[in-house]
Design a protein around this motif. Structure first.
Motif, PDB file in Angstrom:
ATOM      1  N   HIS A  52       0.871  -1.167   0.092  1.00  0.00           N
ATOM      2  CA  HIS A  52       0.083  -0.030  -0.095  1.00  0.00           C
ATOM      3  C   HIS A  52       0.922   1.311  -0.144  1.00  0.00           C
ATOM      4  O   HIS A  52       0.371   2.345  -0.387  1.00  0.00           O
ATOM      5  CB  HIS A  52      -1.118  -0.051   1.229  1.00  0.00           C
ATOM      6  N   ARG A  53       1.878   0.939   0.336  1.00  0.00           N
ATOM      7  CA  ARG A  53       3.001   2.515   0.547  1.00  0.00           C
ATOM      8  C   ARG A  53       3.674   2.504  -0.613  1.00  0.00           C
ATOM      9  O   ARG A  53       4.228   3.473  -1.206  1.00  0.00           O
ATOM     10  CB  ARG A  53       4.005   2.212   1.662  1.00  0.00           C
ATOM     11  N   GLY A  54       3.778   1.651  -1.558  1.00  0.00           N
ATOM     12  CA  GLY A  54       4.266   1.262  -3.048  1.00  0.00           C
ATOM     13  C   GLY A  54       5.414   0.364  -2.685  1.00  0.00           C
ATOM     14  O   GLY A  54       5.893  -0.160  -1.803  1.00  0.00           O
ATOM     15  N   ALA A  55       5.839  -0.254  -3.778  1.00  0.00           N
ATOM     16  CA  ALA A  55       7.047  -1.298  -3.867  1.00  0.00           C
ATOM     17  C   ALA A  55       7.979  -0.982  -2.908  1.00  0.00           C
ATOM     18  O   ALA A  55       8.612   0.004  -3.154  1.00  0.00           O
ATOM     19  CB  ALA A  55       7.365  -1.725  -5.308  1.00  0.00           C
ATOM     20  N   PRO A  56       8.473  -1.748  -1.843  1.00  0.00           N
ATOM     21  CA  PRO A  56       9.615  -1.517  -1.076  1.00  0.00           C
ATOM     22  C   PRO A  56      10.955  -1.240  -1.685  1.00  0.00           C
ATOM     23  O   PRO A  56      11.664  -0.335  -1.571  1.00  0.00           O
ATOM     24  CB  PRO A  56       9.777  -2.721  -0.175  1.00  0.00           C
ATOM     25  N   ASP A  57      11.096  -1.955  -3.079  1.00  0.00           N
ATOM     26  CA  ASP A  57      12.411  -1.526  -3.538  1.00  0.00           C
ATOM     27  C   ASP A  57      12.446  -0.335  -4.308  1.00  0.00           C
ATOM     28  O   ASP A  57      13.546   0.385  -4.522  1.00  0.00           O
ATOM     29  CB  ASP A  57      12.693  -2.777  -4.616  1.00  0.00           C
ATOM     30  N   LEU A  58      11.255   0.136  -4.795  1.00  0.00           N
ATOM     31  CA  LEU A  58      11.155   1.482  -5.469  1.00  0.00           C
ATOM     32  C   LEU A  58      11.290   2.656  -4.447  1.00  0.00           C
ATOM     33  O   LEU A  58      11.877   3.621  -4.377  1.00  0.00           O
ATOM     34  CB  LEU A  58       9.752   1.495  -6.220  1.00  0.00           C
ATOM     35  N   ASP A  72      10.561   3.733   4.637  1.00  0.00           N
ATOM     36  CA  ASP A  72       9.129   4.029   5.241  1.00  0.00           C
ATOM     37  C   ASP A  72       8.928   5.357   5.242  1.00  0.00           C
ATOM     38  O   ASP A  72       7.856   5.922   5.772  1.00  0.00           O
ATOM     39  CB  ASP A  72       9.155   3.620   6.767  1.00  0.00           C
ATOM     40  N   ASP A  73       9.999   6.413   4.853  1.00  0.00           N
ATOM     41  CA  ASP A  73       9.554   7.939   4.764  1.00  0.00           C
ATOM     42  C   ASP A  73       8.977   7.925   3.518  1.00  0.00           C
ATOM     43  O   ASP A  73       8.346   9.492   3.267  1.00  0.00           O
ATOM     44  CB  ASP A  73      10.859   8.553   4.948  1.00  0.00           C
ATOM     45  N   VAL A  74       8.749   7.103   2.444  1.00  0.00           N
ATOM     46  CA  VAL A  74       8.247   7.617   1.222  1.00  0.00           C
ATOM     47  C   VAL A  74       6.923   6.929   0.998  1.00  0.00           C
ATOM     48  O   VAL A  74       6.703   5.732   1.452  1.00  0.00           O
ATOM     49  CB  VAL A  74       9.225   6.686   0.229  1.00  0.00           C
ATOM     50  N   LEU A  75       6.054   7.678   0.396  1.00  0.00           N
ATOM     51  CA  LEU A  75       4.658   7.076   0.032  1.00  0.00           C
ATOM     52  C   LEU A  75       4.552   7.168  -1.606  1.00  0.00           C
ATOM     53  O   LEU A  75       4.711   8.429  -1.849  1.00  0.00           O
ATOM     54  CB  LEU A  75       3.631   7.672   0.597  1.00  0.00           C
ATOM     55  N   VAL A  76       4.344   6.112  -2.353  1.00  0.00           N
ATOM     56  CA  VAL A  76       4.213   6.295  -3.942  1.00  0.00           C
ATOM     57  C   VAL A  76       2.768   6.491  -4.088  1.00  0.00           C
ATOM     58  O   VAL A  76       2.038   6.026  -3.435  1.00  0.00           O
ATOM     59  CB  VAL A  76       4.624   4.981  -4.426  1.00  0.00           C
ATOM     60  N   ALA A 231       3.467   9.593  12.334  1.00  0.00           N
ATOM     61  CA  ALA A 231       2.252   9.686  12.540  1.00  0.00           C
ATOM     62  C   ALA A 231       1.519  10.410  11.285  1.00  0.00           C
ATOM     63  O   ALA A 231       0.320   9.945  10.603  1.00  0.00           O
ATOM     64  CB  ALA A 231       1.885  10.672  13.720  1.00  0.00           C
ATOM     65  N   LEU A 232       2.247  11.629  10.762  1.00  0.00           N
ATOM     66  CA  LEU A 232       1.610  12.103   9.442  1.00  0.00           C
ATOM     67  C   LEU A 232       1.714  11.185   8.164  1.00  0.00           C
ATOM     68  O   LEU A 232       0.677  11.039   7.728  1.00  0.00           O
ATOM     69  CB  LEU A 232       2.499  13.257   9.094  1.00  0.00           C
ATOM     70  N   MET A 233       2.772  10.400   8.121  1.00  0.00           N
ATOM     71  CA  MET A 233       2.618   9.204   7.269  1.00  0.00           C
ATOM     72  C   MET A 233       1.611   8.364   7.295  1.00  0.00           C
ATOM     73  O   MET A 233       0.995   7.802   6.172  1.00  0.00           O
ATOM     74  CB  MET A 233       4.047   8.480   7.291  1.00  0.00           C
ATOM     75  N   ASP A 234       1.023   7.910   8.507  1.00  0.00           N
ATOM     76  CA  ASP A 234       0.040   7.088   8.706  1.00  0.00           C
ATOM     77  C   ASP A 234      -1.207   7.744   8.068  1.00  0.00           C
ATOM     78  O   ASP A 234      -2.011   6.960   7.464  1.00  0.00           O
ATOM     79  CB  ASP A 234      -0.172   6.770  10.168  1.00  0.00           C
ATOM     80  N   PHE A 236      -1.434   9.997   5.721  1.00  0.00           N
ATOM     81  CA  PHE A 236      -1.307  10.030   4.065  1.00  0.00           C
ATOM     82  C   PHE A 236      -1.556   8.584   3.746  1.00  0.00           C
ATOM     83  O   PHE A 236      -2.069   8.403   2.643  1.00  0.00           O
ATOM     84  CB  PHE A 236       0.196  10.453   3.901  1.00  0.00           C
ATOM     85  N   LEU A 237      -1.169   7.665   4.345  1.00  0.00           N
ATOM     86  CA  LEU A 237      -1.330   6.062   3.838  1.00  0.00           C
ATOM     87  C   LEU A 237      -2.809   5.990   3.988  1.00  0.00           C
ATOM     88  O   LEU A 237      -3.279   5.206   3.051  1.00  0.00           O
ATOM     89  CB  LEU A 237      -0.291   5.348   4.797  1.00  0.00           C
ATOM     90  N   ALA A 238      -3.210   6.075   4.913  1.00  0.00           N
ATOM     91  CA  ALA A 238      -4.847   6.133   5.014  1.00  0.00           C
ATOM     92  C   ALA A 238      -5.661   6.527   3.755  1.00  0.00           C
ATOM     93  O   ALA A 238      -6.525   6.269   3.401  1.00  0.00           O
ATOM     94  CB  ALA A 238      -5.505   6.536   6.316  1.00  0.00           C
ATOM     95  N   ALA A 239      -5.334   7.937   3.496  1.00  0.00           N
ATOM     96  CA  ALA A 239      -5.687   8.475   2.542  1.00  0.00           C
ATOM     97  C   ALA A 239      -5.452   7.737   1.001  1.00  0.00           C
ATOM     98  O   ALA A 239      -6.360   7.535   0.230  1.00  0.00           O
ATOM     99  CB  ALA A 239      -5.252  10.010   2.272  1.00  0.00           C
ATOM    100  N   ARG A 240      -4.293   7.449   1.170  1.00  0.00           N
ATOM    101  CA  ARG A 240      -4.024   6.740  -0.031  1.00  0.00           C
ATOM    102  C   ARG A 240      -4.501   5.244  -0.403  1.00  0.00           C
ATOM    103  O   ARG A 240      -5.177   4.893  -1.469  1.00  0.00           O
ATOM    104  CB  ARG A 240      -2.473   6.232  -0.082  1.00  0.00           C
ATOM    105  N   GLU A 241      -4.894   4.628   0.575  1.00  0.00           N
ATOM    106  CA  GLU A 241      -5.883   3.345   0.893  1.00  0.00           C
ATOM    107  C   GLU A 241      -7.239   3.633   0.377  1.00  0.00           C
ATOM    108  O   GLU A 241      -7.801   2.976  -0.384  1.00  0.00           O
ATOM    109  CB  GLU A 241      -5.579   2.777   2.289  1.00  0.00           C
ATOM    110  N   GLN A 242      -7.850   4.849   0.989  1.00  0.00           N
ATOM    111  CA  GLN A 242      -9.187   5.062   0.632  1.00  0.00           C
ATOM    112  C   GLN A 242      -9.352   5.378  -0.885  1.00  0.00           C
ATOM    113  O   GLN A 242     -10.511   5.374  -1.588  1.00  0.00           O
ATOM    114  CB  GLN A 242      -9.630   5.945   1.879  1.00  0.00           C
ATOM    115  N   ILE A 243      -8.162   6.153  -1.448  1.00  0.00           N
ATOM    116  CA  ILE A 243      -8.521   6.627  -2.888  1.00  0.00           C
ATOM    117  C   ILE A 243      -8.288   5.381  -3.699  1.00  0.00           C
ATOM    118  O   ILE A 243      -8.988   5.411  -4.696  1.00  0.00           O
ATOM    119  CB  ILE A 243      -7.348   7.702  -3.214  1.00  0.00           C
TER     120      ILE A 243
END
Length: 370
Positions: A52-58, A72-76, A231-234, A236-243
């Motif tokens: 859900h965050r994006g491919a780990p290698d990317l 883990d500082d990155v959200l694709v 915490a902010l990344m969490d 953003f990740l929630a938004a990414r998952e819902q989108i």
């Protein structure tokens, strides 16, 4: 939210039809690349839901473009536009306040407006060399301000921020306890030392970028946001998952292969940009009816027809497109006067670039008023 279509999208080449434009200077990236140029093999990709965050290698490759960052500082996201939408809708609600430096990429302004936010617009001006005034930014910040939004190398002017100015801007948001949204889509296109990934400097900074501009692959829709605030990344990740739950496995793999070729690509890309930039600079020096603030990064510039020239601006843009079949980004795309226009000089071939610039000169003269 109340959505309004933006002029930059209404009048984009893909909306007008690429077949109606012979000389396209409106693009804000390097030339689009074909899949075969990246040398990817897609047969073995499993078409499942991805991380859900994006491919780990990317994400690891993206983190490696900065200092002290981890995957883990990155959200694709779906392009930089997707990142900006996630940030705005996560941090803002109707009635909130932000400070935006303008001109800016249109989404950085229009999405907060769609939410119903109040914006303080800090205008960079041609006559001031589009220099950032930190004092004006600080004066515009209120107790209820959520974040300050900037983009460097600057879109559409190509003007850069110095490392000292970046440090001062980061110190300001830290002191005020707000966030800095730093759109650094053109960071790797610089004529001098590259700025650090802004988010690596503070957990109060959110960086946004993509593979669309520097890497010439907007068709795979891969961008990202970076924050060291877990915490902010969490959120953003929630938004990414819902989108959209996760990204495209195909797109993320192509992005991984392209970014793996980063060093080789940047050497080629920077040489191509420098050559095209020299053509534009020579044209500006020889064209008395056009002036600019010379860029120091990116692949775009924002010249203007000199104020003393009595030009019918509507006629100029219409004649340029309809008669000369050349196209630029009009000033109104950035809430500026149409005397200004954005030139994307790294997208066309050098021959097309020269012909495009000649068309601009001709259209200006044909639109002079008596």
């Amino acid at each position: 939210m109340k959505y309004v279509r933006m002029p930059i999208e209404l009048e984009s080449p893909e909306q007008l039809g690429y077949d109606t434009i012979r000389y396209n200077l409106s693009e804000s990236s390097v030339a689009d690349r074909r899949l075969g140029e990246i040398n990817v093999k897609l047969d073995d990709i499993l078409l499942c839901y991805g991380d859900h965050r994006g491919a780990p290698d990317l994400r690891g490759l993206i983190a490696g473009t900065g200092e002290g960052l981890v995957a883990d500082d990155v959200l694709v996201t779906a392009g930089a536009a997707g990142a900006l939408f996630i940030i705005s809708t996560s941090l803002l609600q109707a009635g909130d306040h932000i400070v935006v430096v303008r001109p800016n990429y249109a989404t950085n302004i229009e999405t907060p407006r769609a939410i119903g936010c109040e914006l303080n617009l800090i205008d960079l001006t041609f006559d001031d060399g589009y220099r950032l005034d930190l004092g004006k930014i600080e004066a515009a910040i209120r107790p209820e301000t959520k974040y300050v939004s900037v983009t460097y190398p600057h879109n559409p002017t190509g003007v850069m921020l110095s490392p000292a100015e970046l440090d001062a801007l980061v110190a300001l948001v830290e002191r005020k306890g707000i966030y800095l949204l730093f759109d650094e889509t053109y960071r790797e296109m610089t004529f001098g030392p590259m700025l650090p990934v802004a988010a690596s400097l503070s957990d109060r900074v959110i960086s946004v970028s993509s593979l669309s501009k520097t890497y010439g692959i907007p068709g795979i829709r891969i961008g990202w946001l970076i924050t060291r605030d877990a915490a902010l990344m969490d959120t953003f990740l929630a938004a990414r998952e819902q989108i959209g739950i996760s990204g495209s496995m195909v797109d993320e793999y192509i992005a991984y292969v392209a970014l793996s070729q980063r060093d080789e690509w940047l050497r080629f890309n920077n040489a191509r940009i420098a050559s095209a930039f020299a053509i534009v600079r020579d044209w500006i020096e020889a064209e008395p009816l056009v002036e600019w603030v010379e860029p120091s990064g990116g692949c775009v510039c924002f010249p203007r027809i000199v104020p003393a020239a009595n030009v019918d601006l509507a006629a100029f843009h219409d004649r340029l497109y309809r008669e000369h079949h050349a196209y630029v980004g009009r000033g109104r795309w950035f809430e500026q006067d149409d005397r200004h226009f954005r030139v994307g000089y790294a997208w066309p071939t050098e021959d097309e670039l020269r012909l495009s610039l000649a068309a601009i000169s001709a259209a200006i003269r044909e639109s002079l008023k008596d």
